[in-house]
Design an enzyme around this catalytic site. Structure first.
Site, PDB file in Angstrom:
ATOM      1  N   ASN A  55      -9.281  -8.799  12.130  1.00 25.54           N
ATOM      2  CA  ASN A  55     -10.172  -9.807  12.695  1.00 25.54           C
ATOM      3  C   ASN A  55      -9.472 -10.699  13.714  1.00 25.54           C
ATOM      4  OD1 ASN A  55      -9.100 -10.800   9.849  1.00 25.54           O
ATOM      5  ND2 ASN A  55      -9.272 -12.576  11.169  1.00 25.54           N
ATOM      6  N   ARG A  93       0.803  -1.227   0.000  1.00 25.57           N
ATOM      7  CA  ARG A  93       0.000   0.000   0.000  1.00 25.57           C
ATOM      8  C   ARG A  93       0.829   1.267   0.000  1.00 25.57           C
ATOM      9  NH1 ARG A  93      -3.943  -3.525   3.247  1.00 25.57           N
ATOM     10  NH2 ARG A  93      -4.767  -4.498   1.400  1.00 25.57           N
ATOM     11  N   ASP A 118     -12.929  -6.994  10.207  1.00 24.70           N
ATOM     12  CA  ASP A 118     -11.736  -6.207  10.533  1.00 24.70           C
ATOM     13  C   ASP A 118     -12.038  -4.720  10.600  1.00 24.70           C
ATOM     14  OD1 ASP A 118     -10.884  -8.564   9.008  1.00 24.70           O
ATOM     15  OD2 ASP A 118      -8.906  -7.668   8.984  1.00 24.70           O
ATOM     16  N   SER A 152       0.686  -8.039   8.717  1.00 24.40           N
ATOM     17  CA  SER A 152      -0.502  -8.757   8.269  1.00 24.40           C
ATOM     18  C   SER A 152      -0.371 -10.234   8.613  1.00 24.40           C
ATOM     19  CB  SER A 152      -0.670  -8.598   6.762  1.00 24.40           C
ATOM     20  OG  SER A 152      -0.524  -7.252   6.391  1.00 24.40           O
ATOM     21  N   GLY A 153      -1.450 -10.975   8.411  1.00 25.23           N
ATOM     22  CA  GLY A 153      -1.413 -12.416   8.650  1.00 25.23           C
ATOM     23  C   GLY A 153      -2.541 -12.903   9.541  1.00 25.23           C
ATOM     24  N   ASP A 186     -15.124 -11.901  10.324  1.00 24.31           N
ATOM     25  CA  ASP A 186     -14.025 -11.267   9.595  1.00 24.31           C
ATOM     26  C   ASP A 186     -14.277  -9.764   9.457  1.00 24.31           C
ATOM     27  OD1 ASP A 186     -11.597 -11.177   8.310  1.00 24.31           O
ATOM     28  OD2 ASP A 186     -12.302 -12.011   6.417  1.00 24.31           O
TER      29      ASP A 186
END
Ligand SMILES: [Cu+2]
Length: 689
Positions: A272, A142, A317, A201-202, A315
């Site tokens: 999430n 990003r 988030d 992330s992950g 989910d």
């Protein structure tokens, strides 16, 4: 006596303030850069969100509502095939300083361009391992950060990298985790006062989320602010006692933090809970999943949190970047922070303490004891930007609303787990007082199944596939920051919350990209479209604006989004009032209904996954076979995939890269299937007698 005391106190205060500012000036490594990023961007665009607030609001107004219709292409540069291929998305915000543009592609390759002409000045090829198997949702990056004469960014392999701004040569590279353990970096960092702040992330791989602070000069790790508490730490009582579920509970940071230098706090939003759709083993609210958080910018110490979704099962988030803004409520100046959630609401808080600024009510919600559902959920006062109830569809017994429950029978719900607002940023314009919110309208069939945690493997505990033939559309909405109500709203033919990046200016404009390749300028007050331009590739990234030699430019990266299915590319476009470059032909538009596409291959019994560098696709996607045929799936891609019947009647299980799995079809019928970890991959098998 009293007055005298007050006076001396004031003098002391001024002296102390002077001393403090002298000390901080003496310590600041790049005070000029810090000064620039404390104000709204003008000539330069210095951070992912424009400045430390993430408002994406520029003070430039040479291009304005009266002349924007004359805007033309100034230049378009292709980035030598970097990030070109179906596994990539182009989500980067370019940065500009002193006439040079810095842009990163979905392959973590960085290019410096002459911002006036588009000429490539230097390039850095990441060489990032193409076999990284822990990529959740497409290869994306990003953006980069700037400061101290360097360009900073994260890579898929969990390295944070610094390059020399002038040459593109590597200065330092620090691994902050291991991709083999599920950790990747897709978000842009920020730089402030000698420190790099970056998320990780992950959330779909059983990770422990955290913000990492690094020394910008040398790259050493200064501290980590974990988004999941260790046993005994504050918040650990929101996880089951005596377990270590929180150590793999997700709460990734998918986006760029914001920073308030006066309050000394750095802010971010978290992802999430893991496993995504299975709450059965993690009773409790599960802090700090799906939350807005503030930590001390010097030490990483916890300051406050606000959880948007308790015990997340959907989910949902908080994936879009937080936005800092100042406002007046009931005559009082207030310091605000806002974030657009996947729930479809904007959460508006006081950034000094994390308390709601407009009002957020805890309301009872439906219960499912096996999922250990939270008793209540936060409902913000104001309007949601997308519908929050699913419409019934044939073949599904239940269509329900937000925060409703599911177990092992698929239940339709809206918003789906990818929005409302997904990673796309939400700009704020202080002249209008509006937030501009991209939204995805999509129905998911939520299902829970058990999943055992395995280090470095997908860990989501269920699925949320969009039913075959269900519509996938979007909204683009102006929300009044004083009321959290809709001022105007436009329906979109595509899933806008997954792209639809936008930016706003003092010229009264709002620039917004579209998945069909069109780049739009709107009146920021009314939403009226004033200009559009066909870029030739999916225009899903956020735009920027800057000035070189007195000329204002607007720029956007166009390279599509693999999740939306918009046209892939490797282009950077810049526009100005003096531009001479014409529009391109429209690319193929992204699908607007869920399901497999393309011709039906009769008699084919072999399906290849990830062929032609299109990671997330079955080829052929639709086949017709005779009963008794054995179908073989071969994975030619870089990631593990599955072929899983949408009604879970059959499943190949994980097919690792290079491997094959087979299923024999004896019963005639029409079978739709998906990839479990990538439920936007669709296939169809028609079995005839
Ligand atoms: Cu897959």
């Amino acid at each position: 006596m009293k007055a005298k005391e007050g006076h001396s106190g004031l003098v002391f205060g001024i002296l102390a303030a002077m001393l403090c500012s002298m000390v901080s000036l003496a310590w600041a490594v790049d005070p000029e850069f810090d000064r620039l990023q404390r104000q709204s961007p003008g000539k330069d665009w210095l951070t992912n969100g424009g400045d430390l607030t993430n408002q994406r609001y520029s003070t430039l107004k040479q291009i304005n509502t009266s002349n924007v219709k004359k805007l033309k292409g100034a230049w378009m540069t292709r980035l030598k095939g970097s990030g070109l291929g179906g596994k990539y998305s182009f989500e980067a915000t370019p940065l500009v300083k002193d006439g040079v543009m810095y842009v990163i592609t979905g392959n973590d390759d960085v290019f410096a361009l002459n911002a006036r002409t588009g000429e490539i000045l230097w390039e850095y090829w990441s060489g990032v391992d193409q076999k990284i198997s822990t990529v959740c949702c497409g290869w994306v990056n990003r953006g980069v950060a700037l400061g101290e004469g360097k360009v900073f960014f994260g890579q898929f392999d969990a390295n944070v990298v610094a390059l020399d701004m002038k040459t593109g040569k590597l200065v330092w590279k620090t691994p902050i985790e291991q991709w083999e353990h599920g950790y990747t970096i897709t978000s842009a960092p920020i730089y402030y006062d000698g420190t790099i702040y970056i998320g990780i992330s992950g959330g779909e791989f059983g990770i422990r989320g955290r913000l990492t602070a690094l020394n910008a000069e040398r790259g050493e790790i200064l501290w980590r602010a974990y988004t999941l508490p260790a046993p005994g730490e504050f918040g650990s009582d929101t996880w089951p006692a005596g377990t270590d579920h929180s150590m793999r509970g997700g709460a990734a940071i998918w986006n760029t933090p914001a920073l308030d230098p006066e309050l000394g706090l750095v802010y971010f939003a978290t992802g999430n809970c893991g496993p995504d759709y299975d709450g059965s083993m993690r009773e409790g609210d599960n802090l700090f999943c799906a939350s807005i958080m503030a930590v001390n910018a010097k030490t990483g110490a916890y300051a406050w949190h606000f959880q948007q979704v308790h015990h997340d099962l959907w989910d949902y988030d908080a994936a879009s970047p937080v936005v800092l803004f100042d406002t007046v409520i009931d005559g009082q100046p207030r310091k605000g922070i806002a974030e657009a959630g996947r729930t479809g609401w904007v959460y508006i808080l006081d950034r000094t303490n994390g308390k709601p600024l407009i009002g957020i009510e805890e309301r009872p919600v439906p219960q499912e004891p096996r999922q250990k559902t939270a008793k209540t959920q936060p409902f913000p006062v104001g309007d949601a930007t997308v519908p929050q109830c699913a419409a019934p569809l044939p073949g599904y017994p239940e269509a329900r609303c937000i925060f409703d429950v599911f177990w092992e029978t698929p239940v339709l719900m809206q918003p789906s787990g990818i929005g409302g607002t997904n990673w796309s940023p939400m700009p704020y314009n202080p002249d209008t007082g509006y937030f501009y919110v991209p939204g995805t309208v999509r129905t998911s069939a939520f299902t829970r199944y058990g999943d055992k945690f395995k280090l470095g493997k997908r860990y989501d505990g269920g699925s949320q596939a969009a039913p075959i033939g269900s519509p996938q559309t979007g909204t683009f909405t102006a929300i009044d920051s004083k009321t959290n109500k809709i001022v105007w709203q436009q329906t979109q033919p595509y899933r806008t919350g997954q792209g639809g990046g936008s930016m706003t200016t003092a010229g009264g404009l709002l620039f917004r990209g579209g998945s069909d390749g069109n780049f739009h300028a709107l009146d920021a007050r009314t939403g009226e479209e004033l200009w559009r331009f066909q870029t030739g590739f999916g225009a899903d990234a956020p735009a920027i604006t800057y000035e070189v030699d007195g000329e204002q430019f607007v720029a956007i990266t166009t390279g599509g989004n693999q999740s939306i299915g918009s046209a892939n590319g490797d282009a950077v476009w810049a526009f100005s009032l003096k531009g001479q470059v014409h529009a391109l032909w429209p690319p193929p538009p992204p699908p607007t209904v869920a399901g497999p596409t393309g011709p039906i291959a009769a008699g084919a019994d072999k399906v290849e996954i990830g062929v032609n560098n299109i990671e997330y696709r079955y080829g052929p996607g639709r086949i017709r076979i005779k009963a008794g045929t054995t179908v073989t799936w071969t994975n030619s891609g870089d990631l593990p995939h599955t072929a899983t019947d949408m009604e879970f009647k059959w499943d190949t299980g994980d097919i690792d890269p290079g491997q094959s799995k087979a299923v024999t079809f004896d019963a005639p019928g029409n079978y739709y299937y998906i990839c479990r970890p990538h439920p936007w991959m669709y296939g169809q098998i028609i079995v005839e007698q």
